[in-house]
Design a protein around this motif. Structure first.
Motif, PDB file in Angstrom:
ATOM      1  N   TRP A  75     -20.415  29.609  -0.946  1.00  0.00           N
ATOM      2  CA  TRP A  75     -19.447  28.775  -1.368  1.00  0.00           C
ATOM      3  C   TRP A  75     -18.594  29.313  -2.650  1.00  0.00           C
ATOM      4  CZ3 TRP A  75     -17.844  24.773   1.584  1.00  0.00           C
ATOM      5  CH2 TRP A  75     -18.674  24.338   2.586  1.00  0.00           C
ATOM      6  N   ASP A  76     -17.424  29.227  -2.381  1.00  0.00           N
ATOM      7  CA  ASP A  76     -16.809  29.524  -3.718  1.00  0.00           C
ATOM      8  C   ASP A  76     -16.576  28.174  -4.540  1.00  0.00           C
ATOM      9  OD1 ASP A  76     -14.581  30.074  -5.536  1.00  0.00           O
ATOM     10  OD2 ASP A  76     -13.142  30.865  -4.129  1.00  0.00           O
ATOM     11  N   VAL A  77     -17.566  28.345  -5.660  1.00  0.00           N
ATOM     12  CA  VAL A  77     -17.531  27.251  -6.653  1.00  0.00           C
ATOM     13  C   VAL A  77     -16.048  27.167  -7.507  1.00  0.00           C
ATOM     14  CG1 VAL A  77     -19.907  27.749  -7.163  1.00  0.00           C
ATOM     15  CG2 VAL A  77     -18.174  28.892  -8.907  1.00  0.00           C
ATOM     16  N   VAL A  78     -15.130  27.854  -7.253  1.00  0.00           N
ATOM     17  CA  VAL A  78     -13.968  27.494  -7.844  1.00  0.00           C
ATOM     18  C   VAL A  78     -12.847  26.844  -6.845  1.00  0.00           C
ATOM     19  CG1 VAL A  78     -11.927  28.731  -9.132  1.00  0.00           C
ATOM     20  CG2 VAL A  78     -14.021  29.350  -9.543  1.00  0.00           C
TER      21      VAL A  78
ATOM     22  N   HIS B 126     -19.477  20.720  -2.829  1.00  0.00           N
ATOM     23  CA  HIS B 126     -19.361  19.161  -2.961  1.00  0.00           C
ATOM     24  C   HIS B 126     -18.170  18.730  -2.561  1.00  0.00           C
ATOM     25  CE1 HIS B 126     -18.385  20.583  -6.982  1.00  0.00           C
ATOM     26  NE2 HIS B 126     -17.651  19.424  -7.025  1.00  0.00           N
ATOM     27  N   TYR B 127     -17.107  19.222  -2.424  1.00  0.00           N
ATOM     28  CA  TYR B 127     -15.687  18.990  -2.009  1.00  0.00           C
ATOM     29  C   TYR B 127     -15.610  19.016  -0.241  1.00  0.00           C
ATOM     30  CZ  TYR B 127     -13.541  19.612  -6.406  1.00  0.00           C
ATOM     31  OH  TYR B 127     -13.103  19.419  -7.852  1.00  0.00           O
ATOM     32  N   LYS B 128     -16.642  19.651   0.277  1.00  0.00           N
ATOM     33  CA  LYS B 128     -16.597  19.466   1.973  1.00  0.00           C
ATOM     34  C   LYS B 128     -17.142  18.455   2.554  1.00  0.00           C
ATOM     35  CE  LYS B 128     -13.881  23.115   1.450  1.00  0.00           C
ATOM     36  NZ  LYS B 128     -12.891  23.264   1.974  1.00  0.00           N
ATOM     37  N   HIS B 129     -17.448  17.325   2.128  1.00  0.00           N
ATOM     38  CA  HIS B 129     -17.727  16.207   2.915  1.00  0.00           C
ATOM     39  C   HIS B 129     -16.720  15.423   3.263  1.00  0.00           C
ATOM     40  CE1 HIS B 129     -22.071  17.344   1.603  1.00  0.00           C
ATOM     41  NE2 HIS B 129     -21.595  17.745   0.318  1.00  0.00           N
ATOM     42  N   GLY B 130     -17.029  14.696   4.298  1.00  0.00           N
ATOM     43  CA  GLY B 130     -15.754  13.989   5.038  1.00  0.00           C
ATOM     44  C   GLY B 130     -14.756  14.610   5.760  1.00  0.00           C
ATOM     45  N   THR B 131     -13.839  14.060   6.500  1.00  0.00           N
ATOM     46  CA  THR B 131     -12.962  14.537   7.100  1.00  0.00           C
ATOM     47  C   THR B 131     -11.744  15.347   6.301  1.00  0.00           C
ATOM     48  OG1 THR B 131     -13.279  12.864   8.765  1.00  0.00           O
ATOM     49  CG2 THR B 131     -11.020  13.864   9.024  1.00  0.00           C
ATOM     50  N   PHE B 132     -11.200  14.713   5.313  1.00  0.00           N
ATOM     51  CA  PHE B 132     -10.291  15.467   4.318  1.00  0.00           C
ATOM     52  C   PHE B 132     -10.874  16.002   3.077  1.00  0.00           C
ATOM     53  CE2 PHE B 132      -8.380  11.825   6.998  1.00  0.00           C
ATOM     54  CZ  PHE B 132      -7.381  12.474   7.582  1.00  0.00           C
ATOM     55  N   GLU B 133      -9.969  16.798   2.556  1.00  0.00           N
ATOM     56  CA  GLU B 133     -10.307  17.188   1.509  1.00  0.00           C
ATOM     57  C   GLU B 133     -10.047  16.075   0.368  1.00  0.00           C
ATOM     58  OE1 GLU B 133     -10.924  20.504  -0.371  1.00  0.00           O
ATOM     59  OE2 GLU B 133     -11.145  21.510   1.177  1.00  0.00           O
TER      60      GLU B 133
ATOM     61  N   LYS C  53     -17.669  25.462 -23.183  1.00  0.00           N
ATOM     62  CA  LYS C  53     -18.738  25.147 -21.894  1.00  0.00           C
ATOM     63  C   LYS C  53     -19.650  26.019 -21.608  1.00  0.00           C
ATOM     64  CE  LYS C  53     -17.306  22.652 -18.858  1.00  0.00           C
ATOM     65  NZ  LYS C  53     -16.422  22.221 -17.517  1.00  0.00           N
ATOM     66  N   GLY C  54     -19.399  27.234 -21.922  1.00  0.00           N
ATOM     67  CA  GLY C  54     -20.359  28.510 -21.540  1.00  0.00           C
ATOM     68  C   GLY C  54     -19.852  29.163 -20.442  1.00  0.00           C
ATOM     69  N   LYS C  55     -18.859  28.651 -19.459  1.00  0.00           N
ATOM     70  CA  LYS C  55     -18.315  29.300 -18.388  1.00  0.00           C
ATOM     71  C   LYS C  55     -16.814  29.649 -18.477  1.00  0.00           C
ATOM     72  CE  LYS C  55     -22.146  27.683 -15.277  1.00  0.00           C
ATOM     73  NZ  LYS C  55     -22.362  27.039 -13.991  1.00  0.00           N
ATOM     74  N   PHE C  56     -16.461  30.130 -19.475  1.00  0.00           N
ATOM     75  CA  PHE C  56     -15.163  30.380 -19.780  1.00  0.00           C
ATOM     76  C   PHE C  56     -14.222  30.847 -18.475  1.00  0.00           C
ATOM     77  CE2 PHE C  56     -11.294  32.681 -21.275  1.00  0.00           C
ATOM     78  CZ  PHE C  56     -10.721  31.449 -21.947  1.00  0.00           C
TER      79      PHE C  56
ATOM     80  N   ALA D 212     -10.533  29.805 -14.192  1.00  0.00           N
ATOM     81  CA  ALA D 212     -10.235  29.964 -12.865  1.00  0.00           C
ATOM     82  C   ALA D 212     -10.137  28.468 -12.024  1.00  0.00           C
ATOM     83  CB  ALA D 212     -11.034  30.614 -12.020  1.00  0.00           C
ATOM     84  N   LYS D 213     -10.830  27.509 -12.455  1.00  0.00           N
ATOM     85  CA  LYS D 213     -10.589  26.230 -11.945  1.00  0.00           C
ATOM     86  C   LYS D 213      -9.203  25.706 -12.394  1.00  0.00           C
ATOM     87  CE  LYS D 213     -15.609  25.108 -11.397  1.00  0.00           C
ATOM     88  NZ  LYS D 213     -16.612  24.230 -12.050  1.00  0.00           N
ATOM     89  N   ALA D 214      -9.079  25.940 -13.636  1.00  0.00           N
ATOM     90  CA  ALA D 214      -7.534  25.456 -14.182  1.00  0.00           C
ATOM     91  C   ALA D 214      -6.653  26.066 -13.366  1.00  0.00           C
ATOM     92  CB  ALA D 214      -7.552  25.554 -15.560  1.00  0.00           C
ATOM     93  N   ASN D 215      -6.499  27.359 -12.842  1.00  0.00           N
ATOM     94  CA  ASN D 215      -5.671  27.914 -12.354  1.00  0.00           C
ATOM     95  C   ASN D 215      -5.644  27.158 -10.814  1.00  0.00           C
ATOM     96  OD1 ASN D 215      -4.871  29.525 -14.316  1.00  0.00           O
ATOM     97  ND2 ASN D 215      -6.069  31.168 -13.990  1.00  0.00           N
TER      98      ASN D 215
END
Length: 84
Positions: free
Chosen positions: A4-7, A12-19, A51-54, A59-62
């Motif tokens: 899984w690409d954590v970014v 945890h985003y892949k539950h259910g029918t839709f994003e 947060k320690g994961k700059f 990347a998440k912000a982007n």
């Protein structure tokens, strides 16, 4: 080990029918989903140094900015884009 690409595609985003972002567009409309993405990107950037994961948080912000751009591009006639 997980593939899984954590970014871009956290597991945890892949539950259910839709994003979740697609559900947000359906339920709240593209403007609010666009605004959410912009504000979430801001949050990730503001907190990244502490947060320690700059790199991951930047990347998440982007990724959220890319989602906002996609929403704006698909809904340009109804989304009020941020003006510089």
């Amino acid at each position: 080990m997980s593939n899984w690409d954590v970014v871009k595609e956290p597991q945890h985003y892949k539950h259910g029918t839709f994003e979740v972002i697609d559900e947000m567009i359906i339920v709240f409309g593209p403007q609010r989903a666009f605004d959410f993405c912009i504000m979430n990107a801001w949050k990730y950037r503001a907190r990244a140094p502490y947060k320690g994961k700059f790199e991951e948080d930047m990347a998440k912000a982007n990724t959220y900015l890319e989602m906002a751009k996609d929403i704006g591009d698909k809904n340009h006639s109804i989304v009020n884009l941020i003006k510089s």
